[in-house]
Design a protein around this motif. Structure first.
Motif, PDB file in Angstrom:
ATOM      1  N   GLN A   1       7.031  18.200  -6.774  1.00 19.24           N
ATOM      2  CA  GLN A   1       6.717  16.782  -6.993  1.00 19.24           C
ATOM      3  C   GLN A   1       7.879  15.880  -6.585  1.00 19.24           C
ATOM      4  O   GLN A   1       8.386  15.100  -7.393  1.00 19.24           O
ATOM      5  CB  GLN A   1       6.348  16.552  -8.459  1.00 19.24           C
ATOM      6  N   VAL A   2       8.314  15.986  -5.339  1.00 20.25           N
ATOM      7  CA  VAL A   2       9.405  15.142  -4.868  1.00 20.25           C
ATOM      8  C   VAL A   2       9.002  14.462  -3.563  1.00 20.25           C
ATOM      9  O   VAL A   2       8.295  15.039  -2.740  1.00 20.25           O
ATOM     10  CB  VAL A   2      10.722  15.936  -4.656  1.00 20.25           C
ATOM     11  N   TRP A   3       9.455  13.231  -3.412  1.00 24.83           N
ATOM     12  CA  TRP A   3       9.267  12.505  -2.160  1.00 24.83           C
ATOM     13  C   TRP A   3      10.530  12.659  -1.331  1.00 24.83           C
ATOM     14  O   TRP A   3      11.547  12.067  -1.632  1.00 24.83           O
ATOM     15  CB  TRP A   3       8.997  11.019  -2.410  1.00 24.83           C
ATOM     16  N   THR A   4      10.463  13.472  -0.307  1.00 25.53           N
ATOM     17  CA  THR A   4      11.580  13.552   0.630  1.00 25.53           C
ATOM     18  C   THR A   4      11.362  12.481   1.689  1.00 25.53           C
ATOM     19  O   THR A   4      10.239  12.002   1.897  1.00 25.53           O
ATOM     20  CB  THR A   4      11.651  14.933   1.311  1.00 25.53           C
ATOM     21  N   ALA A   5      12.430  12.096   2.370  1.00 26.60           N
ATOM     22  CA  ALA A   5      12.306  11.086   3.415  1.00 26.60           C
ATOM     23  C   ALA A   5      11.392  11.574   4.531  1.00 26.60           C
ATOM     24  O   ALA A   5      10.609  10.805   5.103  1.00 26.60           O
ATOM     25  CB  ALA A   5      13.685  10.728   3.955  1.00 26.60           C
TER      26      ALA A   5
ATOM     27  N   LYS B   1       0.830  -1.204   0.000  1.00 25.29           N
ATOM     28  CA  LYS B   1       0.000   0.000   0.000  1.00 25.29           C
ATOM     29  C   LYS B   1       0.865   1.255   0.000  1.00 25.29           C
ATOM     30  O   LYS B   1       0.552   2.230  -0.681  1.00 25.29           O
ATOM     31  CB  LYS B   1      -0.923   0.007   1.217  1.00 25.29           C
ATOM     32  N   LEU B   2       1.964   1.228   0.758  1.00 25.52           N
ATOM     33  CA  LEU B   2       2.874   2.377   0.786  1.00 25.52           C
ATOM     34  C   LEU B   2       3.459   2.620  -0.597  1.00 25.52           C
ATOM     35  O   LEU B   2       3.508   3.759  -1.071  1.00 25.52           O
ATOM     36  CB  LEU B   2       3.993   2.168   1.810  1.00 25.52           C
ATOM     37  N   ALA B   3       3.878   1.546  -1.267  1.00 19.37           N
ATOM     38  CA  ALA B   3       4.423   1.693  -2.619  1.00 19.37           C
ATOM     39  C   ALA B   3       3.375   2.299  -3.560  1.00 19.37           C
ATOM     40  O   ALA B   3       3.692   3.172  -4.375  1.00 19.37           O
ATOM     41  CB  ALA B   3       4.904   0.338  -3.149  1.00 19.37           C
ATOM     42  N   ALA B   4       2.122   1.856  -3.431  1.00 19.78           N
ATOM     43  CA  ALA B   4       1.055   2.405  -4.268  1.00 19.78           C
ATOM     44  C   ALA B   4       0.849   3.895  -3.966  1.00 19.78           C
ATOM     45  O   ALA B   4       0.654   4.698  -4.889  1.00 19.78           O
ATOM     46  CB  ALA B   4      -0.241   1.625  -4.050  1.00 19.78           C
ATOM     47  N   ASN B   5       0.905   4.262  -2.685  1.00 21.42           N
ATOM     48  CA  ASN B   5       0.782   5.677  -2.311  1.00 21.42           C
ATOM     49  C   ASN B   5       1.925   6.503  -2.886  1.00 21.42           C
ATOM     50  O   ASN B   5       1.723   7.623  -3.351  1.00 21.42           O
ATOM     51  CB  ASN B   5       0.747   5.828  -0.785  1.00 21.42           C
ATOM     52  N   LEU B   6       3.130   5.961  -2.839  1.00 17.75           N
ATOM     53  CA  LEU B   6       4.282   6.683  -3.387  1.00 17.75           C
ATOM     54  C   LEU B   6       4.160   6.842  -4.898  1.00 17.75           C
ATOM     55  O   LEU B   6       4.553   7.865  -5.452  1.00 17.75           O
ATOM     56  CB  LEU B   6       5.582   5.974  -3.007  1.00 17.75           C
ATOM     57  N   GLU B   7       3.605   5.829  -5.552  1.00 13.70           N
ATOM     58  CA  GLU B   7       3.405   5.902  -7.009  1.00 13.70           C
ATOM     59  C   GLU B   7       2.450   7.031  -7.379  1.00 13.70           C
ATOM     60  O   GLU B   7       2.584   7.640  -8.434  1.00 13.70           O
ATOM     61  CB  GLU B   7       2.845   4.571  -7.539  1.00 13.70           C
ATOM     62  N   GLN B   8       1.476   7.329  -6.503  1.00 14.09           N
ATOM     63  CA  GLN B   8       0.511   8.398  -6.787  1.00 14.09           C
ATOM     64  C   GLN B   8       1.164   9.772  -6.808  1.00 14.09           C
ATOM     65  O   GLN B   8       0.634  10.693  -7.421  1.00 14.09           O
ATOM     66  CB  GLN B   8      -0.595   8.387  -5.731  1.00 14.09           C
ATOM     67  N   GLY B   9       2.292   9.911  -6.141  1.00  9.62           N
ATOM     68  CA  GLY B   9       2.994  11.185  -6.111  1.00  9.62           C
ATOM     69  C   GLY B   9       2.616  12.024  -4.911  1.00  9.62           C
ATOM     70  O   GLY B   9       1.569  11.825  -4.291  1.00  9.62           O
ATOM     71  N   PRO B  10       3.462  12.992  -4.575  1.00  9.26           N
ATOM     72  CA  PRO B  10       3.226  13.827  -3.404  1.00  9.26           C
ATOM     73  C   PRO B  10       1.959  14.677  -3.491  1.00  9.26           C
ATOM     74  O   PRO B  10       1.304  14.917  -2.484  1.00  9.26           O
ATOM     75  CB  PRO B  10       4.465  14.722  -3.343  1.00  9.26           C
TER      76      PRO B  10
END
Length: 186
Positions: A92-96, A74-83
């Protein structure tokens, strides 16, 4: 440690076990395998107590992942959706730090920034650093502000002339002994 690093370390341990079986001393094993003597001695102790099996890897060290495999998917799917899909619209960046916040929001689990970084790498993502300038930056407005306002708000600098890096007052030449270095200079 990466999976490649773990496999290499286990391979070296297994080579050490083979050398110990040939009655080769730990210091020689350390030299041949290019490991520290301390590691070779520890491995020798483990090998004497449990054989080659004692030197086999027990899996990755560290704490267990607090997210189930289903939650990781689910986390991977959320990350795929973008910030932007999760209220970060400025870039549009995923920071830690954002990923750690997202994990807290979605799964009610607290992760540190470094823990979130490890999870991202595990899922095939890499944390990004936001750009220093926003896309909507108005260069003309910045230039006008620098020309019109900057001189008014900046603090005055030190006056030109002799300055010292010392925080104390500069000594008076009159107070120096006559034979001191630089006493004659004015």
């Amino acid at each position: 440690m990466t999976a490649v690093g773990r496999r290499r370390r286990e391979s070296v341990r297994m080579q050490a076990a083979e050398l110990f079986e040939q009655k080769i001393k730990p210091l020689e094993v350390a030299r041949r395998l290019r490991v520290s003597p301390k590691s070779a001695c520890q491995w020798h102790q483990l090998w004497r107590e449990g054989g080659a099996q004692a030197l086999a890897s027990r899996g990755p060290s560290g704490s267990r992942c607090r997210l189930s495999p289903r939650c990781l998917d689910k986390l991977a799917a959320n990350l795929e959706q973008g910030p932007a899909a999760h209220s970060w619209v400025e870039d549009q960046v995923w920071t830690a730090a954002r990923v750690a916040t997202l994990i807290g929001r979605k799964f009610h689990v607290s992760y540190s920034v470094s823990g979130a970084t490890r999870l991202m790498h595990q899922l095939g993502f890499s944390p990004q650093v936001p750009a220093g300038r926003v896309a909507e930056r108005d260069e003309q407005a910045v230039t006008v502000w620098k020309e019109a306002t900057w001189d008014e708000v900046k603090e005055p600098g030190r006056p030109a002339g002799a300055t010292s890096a010392s925080r104390t007052r500069q000594a008076s030449p009159a107070g120096r002994p006559k034979d001191a270095p630089g006493a004659g200079a004015e």
